[in-house]
Design an enzyme around this catalytic site. Structure first.
Site, PDB file in Angstrom:
ATOM      1  N   ARG A   1       0.830  -1.211   0.000  1.00 40.84           N
ATOM      2  CA  ARG A   1       0.000   0.000   0.000  1.00 40.84           C
ATOM      3  C   ARG A   1       0.866   1.263   0.000  1.00 40.84           C
ATOM      4  NH1 ARG A   1      -5.645   1.526   1.168  1.00 40.84           N
ATOM      5  NH2 ARG A   1      -6.153  -0.687   1.178  1.00 40.84           N
TER       6      ARG A   1
ATOM      7  N   GLU B   1      -8.940   6.499   7.417  1.00 43.20           N
ATOM      8  CA  GLU B   1      -7.519   6.664   7.133  1.00 43.20           C
ATOM      9  C   GLU B   1      -7.178   7.908   6.307  1.00 43.20           C
ATOM     10  OE1 GLU B   1      -5.906   2.143   6.947  1.00 43.20           O
ATOM     11  OE2 GLU B   1      -7.343   2.735   5.413  1.00 43.20           O
TER      12      GLU B   1
END
Length: 788
Positions: free
Chosen positions: A332, A735
């Site tokens: 990621r 997030e």
């Protein structure tokens, strides 16, 4: 800008018997009053049955060593001790690797791989007795070489914990050779302690015929259930895990909660008595993994106009002693090493390096923020090299037209709004005037320097492990019209349960007093995914909606037949159930449906569409959509002390059609502060022996009230529904806001650049603590501005 206190409610409309709108009102957090009153129960607040045992782990005192002997006689003989248990007492697998690597024993036996690894567990009648006894162990070690950081791991050729990843498009190497201008550099980005208010804790109760019920502070009840089953060598149907609420998680309880849960279940099973394990803060911080710290090398080609031509980047991470979730975390980071910017030719590579430190794990953003920091460093390097405003460089490189919308992993960006959102925020916060004012101030100020930066965020939403993109729910409607909702997500303070209540309220047309959320338990909703990847509301909201609509379809069919109206005339609205011109209470409908033997309970399920990912090729569509936003931060730094003050922050964030604006703004505010803390004051320090020295609030600094921005303006982007079919067209808010903290780091760099009249990039490393800032000041004043 909005102050976060009042928000307009959308006017309800009806479509196919379903109320649309209305759920965007800012319903109070479902546990807010109990939090304030102190009546919200966490695991350590629950009454302890008679005979409950308290557990404390015995931890290794070496970072890397063979265990030659372990004398636990004094521990067993200590007052209050009921038992001491080692790896030899585990009836099943001594293994809790969440990714099946087989590299993470629950209790170490022959080999220890980091300082603080559990060797045994003490069960005693009180926590105090267990703690005193654990210190009496005598362990003899044979020391082995310890690898503690990225440099040592590279030098030793240490094996990687996960397969390295490469994402590429075009010919980055060739494009760099022919680029009009070129630069290269390195940035080091530190890790971060989760510092949840409620530490790791689990309570286990044995049952009949091998059953065990475990209440665990976990973000992933299903995984915890599976780990316990493996450790105890029994099927999952004998293990139930439950969690009503957590006092914070931030990713630190996605896998790391398994140790406490498994040890509590083990002792409960072996003794037949309830067992509770609550780690002290020192043990918690010493044992558990953190955010991954990175060393990132970049090589960039660009034009005189500040347009990026090519990027070649290597992201190396300290992963710790086992794989844990390092693979997907570092993947990621690569996914977000472009942030909101298009790289025409690009190659991104990862190095997941094994070290003899805590096994680093999930943390809010899951590697994405580290990748974004690298992208923003590239932008500021180009800006200082060309003399351009960094904001201008950002806008010249954002994703946009059809030939500038393909990511390094070959996903087409279909929804980019950065080119509109960023200028909108710049106008609202008066960026241009304030930038000039900061430069004028710096020209005459010998000791204080001001900096300002406006940075965007493009954050992908979905689990990159495709199979995790599913959720289940169970909804019961009772004959009095009250509704009970259970789903697979966990509540860690972010308001997920509140949003799920709102989904049911909106669908049924009910008030909040008629819908009740229950504890998350594997006994009601099985095979769930972790509450992580910002997908909690997306996945579980759709599952709850599916369950509710299954019930509604039955009710509509019954009502139409019972009251002789067309099915499309049956609508669920806040004033009752509309049957053409007739309106009846919801409770009247449910009672009549019960007498007619209509099922008032349903399971719901949802799986995210459109996504696919091939980890071998580094290609695919790992994300359902992107969340966007931008933040402008202005700071003042003291050149004598290195201290930073955040003067003002303006944030414009894309939450789609927000399910709950108040909760979402709270998430943006909290995420920003946590992100700014990571990059300014939160520093992890290990000594040469591999001991974590920042293992308590006395040695590890998180942001305090005085660290918040003096002026803090947060607004949600209006009239921006999600283009994809998410729950009521909302977007994830968990997030993405964390990344807004990067604007503070860039503003500090902007202030430091004034020392060289903005001609060179300060190449500041993170965290930008006072010590780091002073070192950077000294380096720049001595003319060493080329090396980080």
């Amino acid at each position: 800008m909005a102050d976060g206190n009042t928000f307009p409610a959308a006017a309800p409309t009806a479509e196919n018997g379903i109320v649309a709108g209305g759920a965007t009102r800012s319903l109070r957090h479902e546990s807010a009053a109990m939090h304030v009153q102190g009546s919200a129960s966490y695991i350590d607040d629950l009454p302890e049955p008679r005979g409950t045992l308290h557990l404390v782990p015995g931890l290794s005192a070496r970072a890397h060593a063979r265990v030659l002997s372990m004398d636990l006689d004094a521990v067993r003989e200590a007052e209050g001790v009921v038992g001491v248990y080692t790896a030899a007492d585990i009836p099943g697998e001594n293994q809790i690797s969440p990714v099946g690597k087989g590299d993470e024993p629950l209790l170490a036996s022959d080999l220890v791989s980091f300082y603080g690894q559990p060797l045994f567990v003490v069960a005693a009648t009180t926590r105090g007795a267990a703690r005193r006894a654990a210190r009496l162990a005598r362990v003899e070690y044979e020391d082995l070489p310890a690898i503690l950081n990225v440099a040592q791991s590279r030098e030793a050729g240490s094996p990687m914990v996960w397969r390295p990843m490469e994402m590429k498009r075009g010919d980055a190497v060739g494009a760099l050779e022919h680029a009009p201008r070129r630069l290269s550099g390195r940035i080091t980005v530190g890790g971060q302690e989760h510092f949840y208010l409620e530490g790791q804790v689990a309570f286990a109760r044995p049952g009949e015929e091998g059953e065990v019920h475990v209440i665990s502070s976990t973000q992933h009840p299903t995984e915890t259930q599976h780990m316990i089953a493996h450790v105890l060598d029994r099927p999952a149907n004998l293990v139930t895990t439950e969690i009503r609420r957590m006092g914070g998680g931030f990713g630190g309880k996605e896998t790391q909660a398994n140790t406490c849960a498994c040890l509590a279940a083990l002792v409960a099973d072996l003794t037949g008595r309830p067992a509770k394990m609550r780690l002290d803060r020192d043990d918690d911080m010493t044992m558990t993994g953190k955010r991954h710290d990175f060393v990132i090398d970049y090589d960039v080609g660009y034009t005189d106009e500040g347009r990026i031509v090519a990027v070649d980047m290597v992201l190396a991470a300290r992963c710790g002693w086992s794989a844990d979730l390092s693979g997907p975390v570092i993947d990621r980071a690569l996914f977000h090493a472009d942030n909101a910017y298009f790289y025409p030719d690009v190659r991104l590579r990862s190095e997941p390096l094994r070290t003899n430190t805590q096994s680093n794990t999930a943390y809010r953003g899951f590697g994405g923020p580290q990748g974004v920091v690298a992208a923003e460093r590239v932008i500021e390097e180009i800006a200082f090299a060309t003399g351009l405003d960094p904001l201008e460089v950002r806008l010249r490189n954002v994703y946009g037209t059809h030939d500038r919308n393909v990511t390094p992993y070959n996903m087409v960006v279909e929804d980019s709004i950065s080119a509109e959102l960023v200028p909108q925020l710049a106008r609202r916060c008066d960026y241009a005037r304030r930038r000039e004012a900061a430069r004028a101030f710096n020209a005459t100020s010998p000791y204080l320097r001001r900096g300002i930066a406006l940075t965007p965020v493009k954050f992908g939403i979905s689990f990159t492990a495709t199979h995790f993109n599913q959720a289940g729910a169970l909804v019961h409607v009772y004959t009095d019209g009250s509704v009970q909702v259970n789903h697979g997500g966990t509540e860690m303070g972010q308001g997920l349960h509140t949003k799920m209540v709102q989904v049911a309220m909106r669908e049924f047309g009910l008030g909040s007093d008629q819908v009740r959320i229950t504890a998350t338990t594997t006994g009601k909703v099985p095979n769930t995914s972790a509450t992580a990847a910002s997908s909690g509301a997306d996945l579980n909201g759709m599952a709850v909606q599916d369950a509710v609509r299954r019930i509604k379809r039955r009710l509509v069919a019954f009502a139409a037949a019972h009251w002789n109206v067309a099915e499309d005339a049956v609508r669920f609205l806040p004033d009752g159930v509309h049957l053409g011109e007739k309106v009846i209470p919801f409770s009247h409908l449910t009672r009549q449906a019960y007498f007619a033997r209509v099922s008032l309970s349903a399971n719901g399920f949802y799986k995210t569409p459109k996504i696919s990912w091939n980890g071998e090729t580094g290609q695919g569509r790992p994300f359902y959509y992107f969340a966007y936003g931008a933040a402008c931060s202005e700071v003042v730094i003291d050149l004598l002390t290195g201290e930073t003050k955040i003067e003002r922050v303006d944030i414009l964030h894309d939450a789609g059609e927000s399910l709950n604006p108040a909760l979402d703004i709270g998430q943006v505010e909290g995420g920003f502060v946590q992100g700014a803390g990571w990059l300014t004051c939160e520093e992890l320090v290990w000594d040469k022996a591999g001991r974590l020295r920042t293992h308590a609030p006395s040695t590890y600094k998180i942001p305090a009230c005085s660290d918040r921005p003096r002026i803090f303006n947060v607004e949600l982007l209006q009239n921006a529904p999600n283009r994809e079919q998410t729950i009521f067209r909302s977007k994830a808010v968990g997030e993405p806001p964390f990344v807004h903290g990067v604007s503070v780091f860039m503003a500090i760099s902007d202030a430091l650049a004034s020392l060289d009249d903005y001609r060179t990039c300060p190449r500041l490393d993170a965290p930008a603590t006072p010590e780091m800032i002073l070192r950077t000041v000294a380096r720049m004043r001595h003319g060493d501005v080329t090396a980080a």
